[in-house]
Structure formats: structure tokens, C-alpha cells
Design a protein around this motif. Structure first.
Motif, short mmCIF file in Angstrom:
data_model
loop_
_atom_site.label_atom_id
_atom_site.label_comp_id
_atom_site.label_asym_id
_atom_site.label_seq_id
_atom_site.Cartn_x
_atom_site.Cartn_y
_atom_site.Cartn_z
N PRO A 585 0.84 -1.21 0.00
CA PRO A 585 0.00 0.00 0.00
C PRO A 585 0.87 1.25 0.00
O PRO A 585 1.91 1.31 0.67
CB PRO A 585 -0.82 -0.12 1.29
CG PRO A 585 -0.05 -1.08 2.14
CD PRO A 585 0.66 -2.01 1.22
N THR A 586 0.47 2.26 -0.75
CA THR A 586 1.21 3.52 -0.77
C THR A 586 0.93 4.29 0.51
O THR A 586 -0.01 3.99 1.26
CB THR A 586 0.79 4.36 -1.98
OG1 THR A 586 -0.57 4.81 -1.80
CG2 THR A 586 0.90 3.56 -3.27
N TYR A 587 1.74 5.30 0.76
CA TYR A 587 1.52 6.07 1.98
C TYR A 587 0.19 6.83 1.92
O TYR A 587 -0.42 7.10 2.95
CB TYR A 587 2.70 7.01 2.22
CG TYR A 587 2.57 8.39 1.63
CD1 TYR A 587 2.13 9.45 2.41
CD2 TYR A 587 2.89 8.63 0.30
CE1 TYR A 587 2.02 10.72 1.87
CE2 TYR A 587 2.78 9.89 -0.24
CZ TYR A 587 2.34 10.93 0.55
OH TYR A 587 2.22 12.18 0.02
N ARG A 588 -0.30 7.14 0.71
CA ARG A 588 -1.61 7.78 0.60
C ARG A 588 -2.73 6.79 0.95
O ARG A 588 -3.76 7.18 1.51
CB ARG A 588 -1.81 8.34 -0.80
CG ARG A 588 -0.84 9.45 -1.17
CD ARG A 588 -1.21 10.11 -2.48
NE ARG A 588 -0.17 11.02 -2.92
CZ ARG A 588 -0.02 12.26 -2.50
NH1 ARG A 588 -0.88 12.75 -1.61
NH2 ARG A 588 0.96 13.03 -2.94
N ASP A 589 -2.53 5.52 0.61
CA ASP A 589 -3.51 4.51 0.99
C ASP A 589 -3.57 4.33 2.51
O ASP A 589 -4.61 3.94 3.05
CB ASP A 589 -3.17 3.16 0.36
CG ASP A 589 -3.43 3.15 -1.14
OD1 ASP A 589 -4.33 3.87 -1.59
OD2 ASP A 589 -2.72 2.42 -1.86
N LEU A 590 -2.46 4.59 3.20
CA LEU A 590 -2.39 4.36 4.64
C LEU A 590 -2.71 5.60 5.47
O LEU A 590 -3.06 5.49 6.65
CB LEU A 590 -0.98 3.87 5.02
CG LEU A 590 -0.54 2.55 4.40
CD1 LEU A 590 0.94 2.31 4.66
CD2 LEU A 590 -1.36 1.39 4.94
N ASN A 591 -2.60 6.78 4.88
CA ASN A 591 -2.79 8.02 5.62
C ASN A 591 -4.28 8.27 5.85
O ASN A 591 -5.03 8.52 4.91
CB ASN A 591 -2.18 9.18 4.82
CG ASN A 591 -2.10 10.45 5.62
OD1 ASN A 591 -2.70 10.57 6.68
ND2 ASN A 591 -1.34 11.41 5.12
N PRO A 592 -4.76 8.24 7.11
CA PRO A 592 -6.21 8.26 7.35
C PRO A 592 -6.86 9.64 7.32
O PRO A 592 -8.08 9.72 7.40
CB PRO A 592 -6.33 7.65 8.75
CG PRO A 592 -5.05 8.01 9.42
CD PRO A 592 -4.00 8.00 8.33
N PHE A 593 -6.11 10.75 7.21
CA PHE A 593 -6.82 12.03 7.23
C PHE A 593 -7.26 12.44 5.83
O PHE A 593 -6.78 11.96 4.83
CB PHE A 593 -6.01 13.12 7.93
CG PHE A 593 -4.74 13.52 7.24
CD1 PHE A 593 -4.75 14.40 6.19
CD2 PHE A 593 -3.51 13.06 7.70
CE1 PHE A 593 -3.59 14.80 5.57
CE2 PHE A 593 -2.34 13.45 7.09
CZ PHE A 593 -2.37 14.31 6.02
#
Length: 836
Positions: A585-593
Motif C-alpha cells: 500500500p502507498t503512503y496515501r492509501d495508509l494516511n487516514p486524514f
């Protein structure tokens, strides 16, 4: 973390320079060695060139025959510089060198002096066979397809429709690749692609940076390599495969270079130059340029939100938007190659890009209740954003050659730093259903988004040719990356400023990946076999600073690969391959905000996403004729824990669709891909590719305590056809038509898309220059048109990222020779020279 690693890297470089100093004392490989009487094997080397222009003839065939019975002893293909090397234990032989469209060359081997272990016969000059000229095209551009053991190479050449454009325009014309309206690549209908720049991962060209392809000019690209089933030598990232963009790097002797300029609609203009100086053991290169573009576009959303208790309470929310993005990128790159002797090569390069950009959008929401035309509120949301970004890339490469062709050690150090700062202002105005201003307070929002991306890579590769047509490859790769993202939102109501804690946070993403591999290959003429195994250790940690939430992930995976090819004849071959891949997963997929650009259609990440894994199988066949070629591939991909971005409605945010990544159970893709080329005569060429495939994805996820099942599958097709015709040897016309058929997804349908690109070009200034007029997306039809739905909502969109582009471009080169190119290429080639 990256700073400490850089200190270690400095020590690594210092150690290498000490090694360089010691190696510089070495006299290097000598071609003059006395051959003992007991030595029976000799090496014969030379170079095949065009007799008139002295241009190297790549892929020439050099064959040794027995003088007594004319039986074939051995053979080889010449490299990029026309050079070749082969070995024999016989003394009674003759040599034949040939290249399609040229008279063959013969040399009696018995006349050679057998006094040394290596005999250099120098240049072999071939003369053009005038009787075969109609089947051979000698042009500056290279538009051939080469099938190597584990990849296909598309020599970009002088593609008219991408002239003056960017890397995105080039990739739109590469068979098998499609580019959506947001700049995201798709390979055989799959967007999970590992993108490389000169063989290495780069933050500039990744699916996390959708604008990166627009910062590379088409004139800088030499070729695009498509690796749908990568071997163990490559990083395992990328479910659909690898797309490697190789930039031009000129090493002709003396001073030479090229200049490119373009101008077009929407204030599109630019100027760039590439310069090179090569003398003796040194090669210096410099490139610099800048351009400005102003890209308009438009789109619409049509949303319905259902209340299952009462059909009369259905809310209709329509959104129409116009947008414009302006950017002024500048770049400079420079570096040097140093060849102290034939055993050692050093390369050091530095590249820097900076971009000043701005974007604006105007969104109008119309909300209705019960019926689509019963408006009760109209909202206008306007955005104004300023962006400053920079990308710094440093590379150091050392190659150690051990005398025998293909026997080498390659060490590579890469450091990249990408910084982006965006500041946005959002203003909302409210009106009643009759478009009359309401008295309540208008809404004002500000956001600041700072992002830093640091990457450090250390690579070590060793290639060892073995006896009996075998080879061994092994290596180690370590990559370290850290991304920091600070997102702050504040709002002003009644002149009172307050932060919005729902959208304000700082997110840290740290990634360390170590990988080792071994590949073994062997040729049992006419069969070729390669098998490999890669092991990767992944250590990924994400942190939300505001909530002090840390999520570590550590896992180790094995990735086998296998390739088997069979040459039926000189111009046709089969190939079977298998590889296992991973998509993290990319960091955008993981970033919840959240992202608040469109408050009614929001994207957010999911910190619980896990990697997905794919087993990929391919069966390929390629056939070459004198005036045509055909490549066909049947493929099957089996994916588990597939990552999908799904839409849903949260009870806490009524009237808002939220797109969030989830892990589904599985995905199955199978299809047939055909790539063909036809050359009726030297003035006309036709290229086409079509991909028929079936895609099925199913699974469930938990949302607000309920398990939701989604799934869908269908047959679809992606196709492209291009025709180019030449008038009077100098005027070229080209048309490219692309079509993507409808496709069922897990929540809806992607509708069909058709686009037409046109171009006309002319050679000028004694063939040192070219002038091209191109029209991309002639009818503004390259749109994203989709709909998705479940029991709570229906969402439909129609989006055009940029409108029709008209460009007039000019290219001029000085002290650079045109390279001849043939249309016929042997279907299966193994590359001794490694680009990465």
C-alpha cells in the motif's frame, strides 16, 4: 534516519574512490598477450559499421563457418556500438558479417595472425544493397520492438503525436499502456505498476506523484521498457509489471547536442537544450530547460443518496466543475563518465527540477430533495492554490569489467529528495433553489500541505558468464525512504479563525526494503531457460503524530521467477514465463486524514491495509516477416488481498461520498494481447495493439459494524491503432486512434473512451532539424466516465483533466549523426549490456 544513512553512504563513496585510485594504477585489459603453445581457444573481436557513415550497425549477425565443410561453428549479434566478440578453437574458418539491407562481408580466417589469445580485426564496413532498399528504412527515428528474455523494448524514436509534449504523451502511444485523465498508468487494464526512471525507483515518476510524468519532456526520452513478468533481478513491487523510462544519454565523441522548443495553445511554451563533450576517457553532459503550461479542464458528479425508509426523501446532489492548472517547471542536469581503462567505468550525475505552479477550480453543487429538479440549495465552492515543489536526484555508478564480455560488477548509489508545499484558499457561497443569495454566513477555509520525500538506494549487481552458454546473475539491493506530510486546515466564520482538527495532522511514513536475488540462465539451442529467486525483507512504519498512533509492519517474502523460450527459426519464437509479485500500500492509501478539495467527494487512507500478492503466468509468441511483425501474449494473473479504493457513505457525514482503500479477497485477470506492425512500403507504416481481457474482483469489508460484499467482473478491451505516411521523403503525417471498451468494476462501470491524436511533421535544415504540429485529443473525448452504487447511494462522474492541446515543436541537433534503423529484428535477443 536518512541523514544517518547518508553519512554511511559518504563512507561507501570514499571507499570506492580509494578502490578507483588503486585500479587506476592497473594497466587494464590488454589485447596484446602472447599465446602459449598449449592454449587452443582464441577470441575474435571487431566492430560492424556502415561503410559510408561509419555508423555502428547494432544487431548485425557475425558467423564463423568451417572452411572445409561450411558448417556453422558459432555466431553472435553485434552490440549497440556495433562491437562483437566470439571464441573458437579452430584455425581453419571464415567469417561472415551481415545486416539486412547490406551486402554481406566475408573474411578468410586462415589469413589472421594466431599469435595472441585475442585478435582484433577492427572495423568491418558494410555497403548498402541498393536492390533491397524498398524493404529497408534508413531514418533517424527508432520505432522497433525488441523481445528480450524478460522484457519488451519500445524505441520511442520520432513519434509525431508526442513531439513537444511530455512523458505522459509518449506513454499514451506505447502499445499496452494507457494513461487515465489523472496521469495514472494502466498496463493491461491494471494501474498497479512499478515505474522506474533509468532503471531505478524515483519519486518523480510514481503513482504517488501523478504530475511527475508531465515534468519530463518527450524529447528527453530514448526508450520505454515494458516488463510484464519481471525476473528475480528486479524489485518485486508492481502487480501489473514494470514500466522503465530511459532518458537519452549521448556519448558521441567531440562536442554535440540538441535544442528543443515548442509553443501551443493555453499559454504552452518551452525551451530546452542538451549538450555533450566526449574526449578520450571523459564524457561530460549538461541539460537545462524550462517551460510553462496552463491546462484547463472540466467535470461533473451526479450523486443520489437513498433513504430506505422513504423514497420521497432521496437527496440529489449534482456538482459541475471547471478547473485550470498552471505550472512552470525548470530543470538542470549535469554529470560525467570516466573510463580510466577498459576494466573500470565511473558515472556521477546530478539533476534538479523545480516547479512553480498554481491551480484554481470552481465547483457548483445543486441539492434537490425528492426529485432531481426540486432544488433547495445551491453552493458555489471556489479554490485557489499555490504550489512550489523541487526534486533533487544524485546518482553514482561504478562498473568493474573482468575482461570477458558480460562479466562485470555494478555498484550504484542513488539519493533523491522531493519537497512540495501547497497553500490553498477555499471560499463557499450559498444560494436558495432559485439561485438567490442566502443571508447566512459564507464559509472560508485555508489549508497548508507540506510534504517531504527522501529516498536512498544502494545496489550491487554481479553478472558472470559461464561455460556452455550459461550465465549467473546475483545481487543485493537496499532502499530507504521517509515521507513526512503535514496537513493543516483552518476556517474563518464571522472573522473568527479556528483550526479544523478533523483535517489537521502530521503523518510519517518510513520504509526499509532489503532484497537479494540469484538468476541462472542457459541456452540449449534453440531453447533458452532462466530461473531465479528473490527474497525481500520489508519494514514499514506509519505514525500519526496528533493521535500518537504508530503502526509497524514487518514481513519477509520469497519471489520466484521462471522463463523458457523456444526459437522455432530466426524470425519466430515462443516464450513461457512465471513470476510472483507484491503491491505494498502507498503512503496515501495508509494516511487516514482527509483531502478537502471537494468536500462532497472525499478520499482518505486506511491504516489497516495489507499488501497484495500476485502470481503471474504468460505464454508469448512473436513472428517477424519482411514487412510485418506480430507479438501475441496470453496471460493470467491471480491476486490475493487485492487493494481496491471503494466508495461508501459514513453516517457521520451525510451527503458525502468517501473513497477509501480496502483489502478484498481476490482478483482474477486473464486475457490476450496482440501487438503488430505492418510496413507496406518505405513511406507507410501501420502499428496497432489490442488487449482482450476479463477481470473479476470480489470480497467483503466491514463498515460501521456491518460486513459489505462487493464484486464484479466483465470482459473488456483496450486498443490503439496508428498510421504514418511520408510524402516527398520529408513530410510525415500520423494519426493515432485509441479505444477502451466499457468495463464492470467492483461497484459499478467504467464507460467506453475514444480519442484521436493527429500530427504532421517536416524535416528541415538539411535534415538536422524537424518541425512538428500535433493535436492531442482532437475531440476532447479522452474523458473518465464512470458510475458506482450500492444500497445507500448512486454516484456518476464525467471528468476531463485537460482539453485539446495543439503544439508546434522544433528540434535541432548539431554534430550528431542519424542512426540507421531496420524494420526487421531477430525476435529473441539477450542483452549483454545492462542498462541497470
Amino acid at each position: 534516519m536518512i541523514t544517518n544513512l547518508l553519512n554511511k553512504a559518504a563512507g561507501f563513496i570514499a571507499t570506492f574512490f580509494l578502490f578507483v585510485h588503486l585500479q587506476a594504477q592497473d594497466k587494464g585489459f590488454s589485447a596484446i598477450e602472447f599465446i602459449p603453445e598449449t592454449l587452443t581457444t582464441i577470441e575474435i573481436a571487431g566492430k560492424v559499421v556502415d561503410r559510408e557513415t561509419r555508423t555502428p550497425l547494432e544487431f548485425s549477425t557475425i558467423t564463423l563457418y568451417s572452411s572445409s565443410d561450411s558448417l556453422t561453428l558459432t555466431g553472435v549479434l553485434s552490440g549497440k556500438d556495433g562491437s562483437f566478440s566470439l571464441q573458437t578453437t579452430q584455425r581453419d574458418f571464415f567469417i561472415k558479417a551481415e545486416f539486412i539491407g547490406y551486402h554481406p562481408f566475408y573474411l578468410d580466417g586462415t589469413t589472421l595472425p594466431f599469435l595472441h589469445s585475442k585478435i582484433d580485426i577492427g572495423e568491418i564496413g558494410l555497403s548498402i544493397n541498393l536492390e533491397q532498399i524498398p524493404t529497408v528504412e534508413i531514418r533517424a527515428e527508432r520505432s522497433s520492438v525488441v523481445l528480450a528474455l524478460d522484457k519488451r523494448v519500445f524505441n520511442v524514436g520520432k513519434d509525431l503525436t508526442s513531439a513537444g509534449g511530455t512523458a505522459e504523451d509518449v506513454l499514451r502511444n506505447v502499445p499496452g499502456i494507457s494513461v487515465d485523465n489523472e496521469g495514472r498508468l494502466n498496463l493491461r487494464g491494471n494501474s498497479n505498476i512499478r515505474m522506474l526512471l533509468n532503471g531505478r525507483a524515483s519519486s518523480l515518476v510514481s503513482n504517488e506523484n501523478l504530475f511527475g510524468l508531465r515534468q519530463i519532456r518527450a524529447s528527453q526520452i530514448e526508450r520505454v521498457e515494458i516488463i510484464t513478468n519481471p525476473s528475480a533481478r528486479f524489485e518485486a513491487e508492481g502487480m501489473a509489471g514494470i514500466v522503465n523510462i530511459v532518458l537519452k544519454k549521448n556519448q558521441e565523441k567531440g562536442t554535440n547536442g540538441s535544442v528543443d522548443a515548442h509553443i501551443g495553445n493555453n499559454h504552452n511554451a518551452g525551451l530546452a537544450g542538451n549538450f555533450n563533450y566526449h574526449k578520450n576517457k571523459f564524457n561530460f553532459f549538461l541539460g537545462l530547460g524550462g517551460w510553462h503550461s496552463d491546462t484547463p479542464g472540466n467535470g461533473s458528479f451526479r450523486n443520489r443518496f437513498y433513504n430506505q425508509a422513504s423514497s420521497d426523501s432521496t437527496v440529489f446532489s449534482n456538482m459541475d466543475r471547471t478547473h485550470r492548472r498552471a505550472a512552470t517547471p525548470q530543470f538542470v542536469k549535469f554529470g560525467a563518465d570516466f573510463h580510466p581503462n577498459q576494466k573500470n567505468t565511473f558515472n556521477s550525475s546530478f539533476a534538479y527540477r523545480s516547479t512553480d505552479g498554481s491551480s484554481s477550480s470552481d465547483l457548483t453543487y445543486k441539492d434537490a430533495l425528492g426529485r432531481p429538479d426540486q432544488y433547495f440549495q445551491i453552493t458555489r465552492r471556489m479554490e485557489d492554490e499555490k504550489e512550489i515543489s523541487s526534486d533533487l536526484l544524485y546518482s553514482f555508478i561504478y562498473k568493474k569489467h573482468f575482461g570477458k564480455k558480460g562479466h562485470q560488477l555494478v555498484a550504484d548509489l542513488l539519493y533523491e529528495e522531493l519537497k512540495t508545499n501547497r497553500a490553498s484558499t477555499f471560499e463557499e457561497q450559498y444560494f436558495n433553489g432559485k439561485n438567490q443569495p442566502l443571508n447566512h454566513i459564507d464559509y472560508l477555509q485555508f489549508s497548508e500541505n507540506e510534504e517531504g520525500n527522501q529516498r536512498l538506494g544502494v545496489f550491487l549487481d554481479y553478472f558472470q558468464p559461464l561455460k556452455k552458454n550459461a550465465k549467473l546473475e546475483t545481487g543485493w539491493q537496499s532502499a530507504f525512504r521517509e515521507i513526512s506530510n503535514t496537513y493543516a486546515v483552518k476556517e474563518i466564520i464571522n472573522n473568527v479563525e479556528s483550526p479544523d482538527i478533523n483535517f489537521t495532522n502530521e503523518f510519517i511514513y518510513q520504509e526499509t526494503i532489503h532484497g537479494g536475488y540469484v538468476n541462472f540462465g542457459k541456452t540449449f539451442h534453440p531453447f533458452t531457460l532462466q530461473a531465479g529467486l528473490r527474497v525481500e525483507r520489508s519494514d514499514v512504519t506509519t505514525r500519526l503524530l496528533a493521535s500518537n498512533l504508530t503502526t509497524p509492519r514487518k514481513y519477509t517474502n520469497l519471489f520466484p521467477s521462471f522463463f523458457f523460450s523456444y526459437n522455432l527459426s530466426e524470425n519466430q519464437a515462443f516464450q513461457i514465463s512465471y513470476s510472483r509479485r507484491i503491491q505494498r500500500p502507498t503512503y496515501r492509501d495508509l494516511n487516514p486524514f482527509f483531502n478537502i478539495r471537494d468536500r462532497r467527494n472525499i478520499f482518505r487512507g486506511n491504516p489497516n491495509i495489507q499488501p497484495e500478492y500476485t502470481d503471474s503466468y504468460e505464454l508469448g509468441y512473436i513472428r517477424y516477416w519482411q514487412k510485418a511483425s506480430l507479438s501475441s501474449v496470453a496471460y493470467l494473473r491471480l491476486t490475493d488481498q487485492v487493494i481496491k479504493r471503494l466508495q461508501r457513505i459514513d453516517s457521520g457525514l451525510p451527503g458525502v461520498t468517501i473513497t477509501q482503500a480496502e483489502n478484498l479477497d481476490y482478483k482474477r485477470n486473464y486475457g490476450l494481447e496482440f501487438t503488430c506492425a505492418y510496413f507496406p512500403n518505405p513511406r507507410w507504416r501501420v502499428n496497432g495493439d489490442v488487449n482482450f481481457f476479463h477481470s473479476l474482483s470480489e470480497g467483503s469489508f466491514v463498515h460501521e459494524g456491518a460486513e459489505i460484499f462487493v464484486g464484479g467482473g466483465s470482459f473488456s478491451m483496450i486498443s490503439r491503432a496508428s498510421s504514418r505516411f511520408t510524402f516527398w521523403k520529408k513530410l510525415h503525417l500520423q494519426a493515432t486512434l485509441s479505444y477502451t471498451a466499457p468495463r464492470t468494476t467492483t461497484q459499478g462501470v467504467n464507460r467506453a473512451t475514444t480519442a484521436l491524436d493527429l500530427a504532421v511533421g517536416m524535416d528541415c535544415l538539411k535534415n538536422k532539424g524537424s518541425l512538428t504540429l500535433s493535436v492531442n485529443d482532437t475531440f476532447n473525448s479522452r474523458r473518465r466516465r464512470t458510475f458506482s452504487e450500492d444500497v445507500t447511494f448512486y454516484s456518476e462522474d464525467n471528468f476531463l483533466w485537460q482539453t485539446r492541446t495543439i503544439l508546434l515543436s522544433f528540434h535541432y541537433r548539431f554534430n550528431q549523426r542519424k542512426e540507421p534503423n531496420r524494420l526487421y529484428i531477430s525476435p529473441l535477443l539477450e542483452e549483454d549490456e545492462r542498462e541497470f
